[in-house]
Design a protein around this motif. Structure first.
Motif, short mmCIF file in Angstrom:
data_model
loop_
_atom_site.label_atom_id
_atom_site.label_comp_id
_atom_site.label_asym_id
_atom_site.label_seq_id
_atom_site.Cartn_x
_atom_site.Cartn_y
_atom_site.Cartn_z
N TYR A 120 -0.80 -16.56 -2.57
CA TYR A 120 -1.18 -15.17 -2.78
C TYR A 120 0.08 -14.35 -2.96
O TYR A 120 1.19 -14.77 -2.59
CB TYR A 120 -2.00 -14.62 -1.61
N LEU A 121 -0.08 -13.16 -3.52
CA LEU A 121 1.06 -12.27 -3.72
C LEU A 121 0.57 -10.83 -3.72
O LEU A 121 -0.41 -10.50 -4.39
CB LEU A 121 1.77 -12.57 -5.04
N VAL A 122 1.24 -9.99 -2.95
CA VAL A 122 0.96 -8.56 -2.90
C VAL A 122 2.22 -7.82 -3.33
O VAL A 122 3.30 -8.09 -2.81
CB VAL A 122 0.55 -8.10 -1.49
N SER A 123 2.09 -6.91 -4.28
CA SER A 123 3.23 -6.12 -4.72
C SER A 123 2.83 -4.66 -4.80
O SER A 123 1.65 -4.33 -4.96
CB SER A 123 3.73 -6.61 -6.08
N TRP A 124 3.83 -3.78 -4.68
CA TRP A 124 3.54 -2.35 -4.75
C TRP A 124 4.77 -1.57 -5.21
O TRP A 124 5.90 -2.02 -5.05
CB TRP A 124 3.05 -1.82 -3.40
N LYS A 125 4.50 -0.42 -5.83
CA LYS A 125 5.57 0.46 -6.26
C LYS A 125 5.01 1.87 -6.35
O LYS A 125 3.80 2.08 -6.44
CB LYS A 125 6.12 0.03 -7.61
N GLU A 126 5.92 2.84 -6.28
CA GLU A 126 5.51 4.23 -6.39
C GLU A 126 5.00 4.52 -7.80
O GLU A 126 5.53 4.01 -8.78
CB GLU A 126 6.66 5.17 -6.06
N SER A 127 3.97 5.36 -7.87
CA SER A 127 3.42 5.80 -9.15
C SER A 127 3.34 7.31 -9.11
O SER A 127 2.41 7.88 -8.54
CB SER A 127 2.04 5.18 -9.40
N GLY A 128 4.33 7.94 -9.67
CA GLY A 128 4.41 9.40 -9.57
C GLY A 128 4.94 9.81 -8.20
O GLY A 128 5.61 9.05 -7.51
N THR A 129 4.62 11.01 -7.78
CA THR A 129 5.13 11.54 -6.52
C THR A 129 4.15 11.39 -5.36
O THR A 129 4.53 11.55 -4.21
CB THR A 129 5.48 13.03 -6.68
N GLU A 130 2.86 11.09 -5.65
CA GLU A 130 1.85 11.07 -4.60
C GLU A 130 1.13 9.74 -4.46
O GLU A 130 0.40 9.54 -3.48
CB GLU A 130 0.82 12.18 -4.84
N ASP A 131 1.27 8.82 -5.40
CA ASP A 131 0.50 7.59 -5.38
C ASP A 131 1.40 6.36 -5.23
O ASP A 131 2.59 6.39 -5.57
CB ASP A 131 -0.32 7.44 -6.67
N VAL A 132 0.80 5.29 -4.73
CA VAL A 132 1.44 3.98 -4.66
C VAL A 132 0.51 2.99 -5.36
O VAL A 132 -0.68 2.92 -5.05
CB VAL A 132 1.71 3.54 -3.21
N GLU A 133 1.05 2.21 -6.28
CA GLU A 133 0.26 1.25 -7.04
C GLU A 133 0.38 -0.13 -6.40
O GLU A 133 1.48 -0.66 -6.22
CB GLU A 133 0.77 1.21 -8.48
N PHE A 134 -0.75 -0.75 -6.03
CA PHE A 134 -0.78 -2.06 -5.40
C PHE A 134 -1.37 -3.08 -6.36
O PHE A 134 -2.27 -2.78 -7.15
CB PHE A 134 -1.65 -2.03 -4.13
N THR A 135 -0.87 -4.31 -6.27
CA THR A 135 -1.44 -5.45 -6.98
C THR A 135 -1.67 -6.57 -5.98
O THR A 135 -0.73 -6.97 -5.27
CB THR A 135 -0.52 -5.93 -8.11
N LEU A 136 -2.91 -7.07 -5.90
CA LEU A 136 -3.26 -8.17 -5.01
C LEU A 136 -3.67 -9.37 -5.84
O LEU A 136 -4.52 -9.25 -6.73
CB LEU A 136 -4.42 -7.78 -4.08
N GLN A 137 -3.07 -10.52 -5.57
CA GLN A 137 -3.41 -11.75 -6.27
C GLN A 137 -3.66 -12.85 -5.25
O GLN A 137 -2.96 -12.95 -4.25
CB GLN A 137 -2.28 -12.17 -7.21
N LYS A 138 -4.66 -13.71 -5.54
CA LYS A 138 -5.00 -14.82 -4.64
C LYS A 138 -5.53 -15.98 -5.47
O LYS A 138 -6.39 -15.80 -6.34
CB LYS A 138 -6.07 -14.37 -3.63
N ARG A 139 -5.02 -17.16 -5.20
CA ARG A 139 -5.53 -18.35 -5.87
C ARG A 139 -6.85 -18.76 -5.23
O ARG A 139 -6.94 -18.90 -4.01
CB ARG A 139 -4.53 -19.50 -5.75
N THR A 140 -7.88 -18.95 -6.03
CA THR A 140 -9.17 -19.40 -5.52
C THR A 140 -9.98 -19.99 -6.65
O THR A 140 -9.79 -19.63 -7.82
CB THR A 140 -9.95 -18.24 -4.87
N THR A 141 -10.85 -20.91 -6.31
CA THR A 141 -11.77 -21.49 -7.29
C THR A 141 -13.18 -20.94 -7.12
O THR A 141 -14.12 -21.41 -7.76
CB THR A 141 -11.80 -23.02 -7.14
#
Length: 719
Positions: free
Chosen positions: A221-242
């Motif tokens: 699995y992998l979780v990543s995040w970064k600021e998006s503008g001045t008020e938001d944070v953008e998250f990405t969640l990934q998980k291997r599954t069948t």
């Protein structure tokens, strides 16, 4: 700092109720009957129609639970799972008998397919239609718990395994499905999802979890995040599954322990991903996750075909909703409220006025994995459960899930002595059983429950804007109880004892010899005029405050809660008595120099100091009362005031000792100007500026602290 945590949310849940299990039992499927389950194989089985052990995409299959040899049963819970101990459910329910229900419908997307009884009548079989998943999810078994009697039940029996096949059933000329001619595969044909590799921007333009040392390529699995503008944070969640029905979640916590966490969920249901938010409730004994989008919606029939009492907003969302409808000799009621936690309650009180006391109460309680309805009575400020705690009630059903507590029941309109029985203590009587043919003011309260009993309400109860007529369809809003008299009582007591009494005592203790002879006011020494003015004002404010609260609550009122909370009215009476005794003693004080004057001094100082100490303690206890409705941090200001007074008194005492201003008891006597203390006054040709500065600082500090506490008391509803 917040910890980022991958969460596994495990609800703990009950079976064994006449109307079926509550959501808490959807996981372990174990009834709460107080006896052990049977260790033998269950004399019940599940069969399928068509008679085969495969399923295809979206196939409709009839599932039947039946007793061997027509053996009867009363309760059951059936769930389609990958295995007995894997709490993941597949497919959906398409049709089922009226005597059944889905107790897990409010659970998570991949945990909400189940069927149970809705009454405890004897049954020999139950048949329902189940729709298979829209794609291959692997092997499926129907796990079942069966209750024969309260003491005889079997947990997690298994059907035969259904295996996936891609061959669609053929149709005969009559339209019936037939078994595929090809042999189904014995193993899943699932293939792994695409490999997850670490994002090259991790540590550069975005943050990632887990750390590179734990995963660089082919991550699970992998979780990543970064600021998006001045008020938001953008998250990405990934998980291997069948699997098509799966979820991954991240939690934000103040510590590395689960509980009190904000959760973001990425949920896949039948291959369709969705993002939701939830909250992990903090508890020492119970782990629970509550979906934040659980809402109570106002009934569109309110005021038309049902009566309603609620706190609904303009968008129709409600914190609680009570509905009622006349049904012959009964009133059918449903109370629904939005709460969090494992042991909670909400309650409705019937009252002849808008004050707590002499009220009939309906309690909707979820405590220790049990949800039920009980009846109690408010005797003054104390709530007492009736011995016959369900007297007059029938058709009771209750459920709790995703933070929504709901109780439905019918209540007889009138009390009859024959039905009430012989019990007399806190039981149903003409005094505790309110006739619902009459109109009543409604209260709503909620809070924590313990051992099946309600506790102190979390906030001051709301009250109906008008009396409820249970024979008509009314739409009644809730409003807060008028606390203006309670606020005025608190403000007057705070001003009296946090400022005037403190200043009066301070002047008498440290300022008797500050102003020399010739600097009197109206022929009286300055310290005495200030002292007397402050103490008289404190007494008048105390008396006014005492009368206001006494009239407001209708006399002496016992308070529910801890011993410290219960002591508030008692200590208040003590303070009032001491505040009255001291000025009476002062009127009859002996003249200076007489033998009884030292005795008077001891008692006068002792009573005044005792009243001041008791009053400060009572101000502290008053801030924790529910009716005060003030934030906890007001006690920080009170502690600052206590610390400030102690510091100023220590400084003044040290200064007086160093200046040797206190030489004898006579120097503390209030004597006529030019009297026996004239020789001592010769040393005071000027006023000590240090003492004047201390007095000014002390006055300003007390004014600021007192004003702060008074503002918080007055605006407590808005904090």
């Amino acid at each position: 700092m917040y910890f980022l945590t991958a969460l596994v949310l495990v609800p703990s849940i009950v079976l064994g109720y006449p109307t079926g299990p509550p959501p808490e039992r959807c996981d372990n499927m174990i009834p709460e009957h107080g006896v052990a389950q049977q260790s033998t194989a269950p004399p019940y089985e599940i069969t399928f129609s068509p008679d085969k052990l495969t399923y295809t995409d979206n196939e409709l299959i009839q599932v039947t639970l039946k007793g061997k040899g027509n053996r009867k049963f009363r309760g059951f819970l059936i769930e389609p799972r990958p295995s007995a101990d894997n709490y993941t459910t597949f497919g959906s329910l398409q049709s089922f008998p009226d005597i059944t229900r889905n107790p897990c419908s409010n659970e998570r997307a991949n945990k909400n397919v189940a069927l149970s009884q809705s009454n405890n009548s004897d049954k020999t079989s139950i048949t329902f239609t189940w729709k298979a998943p829209s794609s291959n999810v692997g092997n499926i078994v129907f796990v079942f718990t069966v209750v024969e009697t309260a003491a005889v039940y079997w947990v997690k029996g298994l059907s035969e395994t259904l295996r996936y096949t891609s061959e669609q059933p053929t149709q005969t000329s009559t339209g019936a499905q037939t078994v595929p001619t090809t042999q189904p595969s014995q193993t899943s044909s699932q293939s792994p999802s695409s490999m997850i590799s670490r994002d090259p921007e991790c540590g550069k333009t975005k943050s990632c979890f887990p750390a590179p040392s734990e995963c660089s390529t082919n991550c699970d699995y992998l979780v990543s995040w970064k600021e998006s503008g001045t008020e938001d944070v953008e998250f990405t969640l990934q998980k291997r599954t069948t699997e098509n029905n799966y979820w991954i979640a991240i939690g934000f916590s103040k510590d590395p322990i689960m509980g009190d966490d904000s959760v973001i969920e990425c949920v896949s249901l039948n291959g369709q991903p969705n993002v939701q938010v939830s909250y992990n409730i903090k508890s020492d004994t119970y782990k629970s996750n509550q979906r934040l989008d659980s809402v109570i919606k106002k009934d569109s029939k309110c005021g038309e075909s049902v009566g309603c009492y609620h706190d609904c907003k303009n968008d129709g969302s409600c914190g609680f909703l009570l509905t009622w409808k006349e049904n012959g000799d009964n009133i059918d009621l449903t109370l629904t409220c939005k709460l969090g936690g494992n042991s909670v309650y909400c309650a409705i009180g019937l009252s002849s006025d808008n004050k707590m006391g002499d009220d009939s109460v309906f309690e909707c309680i979820h405590s220790e994995d049990t949800t039920t309805v009980s009846v109690s009575y408010n005797d003054g400020r104390s709530n007492k459960r009736l011995d016959q705690d369900k007297f007059g009630l029938s058709s009771i059903s209750a459920a709790y899930g995703d933070g929504i507590l709901s109780c439905t029941f019918s209540r007889k309109k009138s009390w009859t002595s024959a039905a009430a029985g012989r019990k007399k203590r806190a039981t149903a009587s003409s005094g505790t059983y309110f006739d619902m043919n009459k109109d009543w003011t409604l209260f709503y309260a909620y809070g924590k429950a313990s051992g099946g009993f309600i506790g102190k309400h979390a906030k001051t109860p709301t009250i109906s804007t008008q009396k409820a007529d249970f024979q008509s369809f009314m739409d009644i809003s809730a409003t807060t109880v008028d606390r203006s008299m309670i606020k005025l009582h608190g403000i007057l007591m705070t001003v009296a004892w946090m400022f005037f009494a403190v200043m009066g005592i301070f002047m008498a203790r440290f300022y008797k010899l500050v102003w020399p002879e010739g600097m009197e006011w109206c022929g009286q020494k300055r310290w005495f005029i200030v002292h007397r003015s402050c103490m008289v004002t404190a007494f008048l404010l105390t008396a006014a405050s005492f009368v206001i609260i006494f009239v407001h609550v209708g006399g002496y009122a016992e308070i529910e809660g801890t011993g410290f909370e219960k002591s508030h009215p008692i200590i208040g009476i003590v303070v009032m008595c001491l505040a009255l005794i001291n000025p009476i003693m002062a009127v009859f004080r002996p003249h200076p120099g007489t033998p009884k004057r030292p005795i008077f001094n001891v008692f006068h100082k002792g009573v005044g100091t005792g009243a001041a100490v008791c009053s400060i303690v009572n101000i502290f206890s008053g801030t924790i009362l529910t009716g005060a409705f003030v934030p906890d941090y007001v006690r920080i200001i009170l502690w600052v005031a206590v610390g400030w007074c102690a510091l100023i008194e220590i400084i003044s005492y040290i200064y007086d000792c160093r200046k040797e201003e206190v030489n004898s008891g006579q120097s503390y006597e209030l004597k006529p100007v030019g009297g026996a203390t004239e020789k001592q006054q010769d040393s005071y040709k000027s006023v000590p500026q240090f003492k004047v500065i201390i007095l000014g600082l002390h006055s300003l500090a007390l004014i600021g602290l007192t004003a702060g506490v008074c503002v918080i008391i007055g605006m407590g509803d808005q904090f």
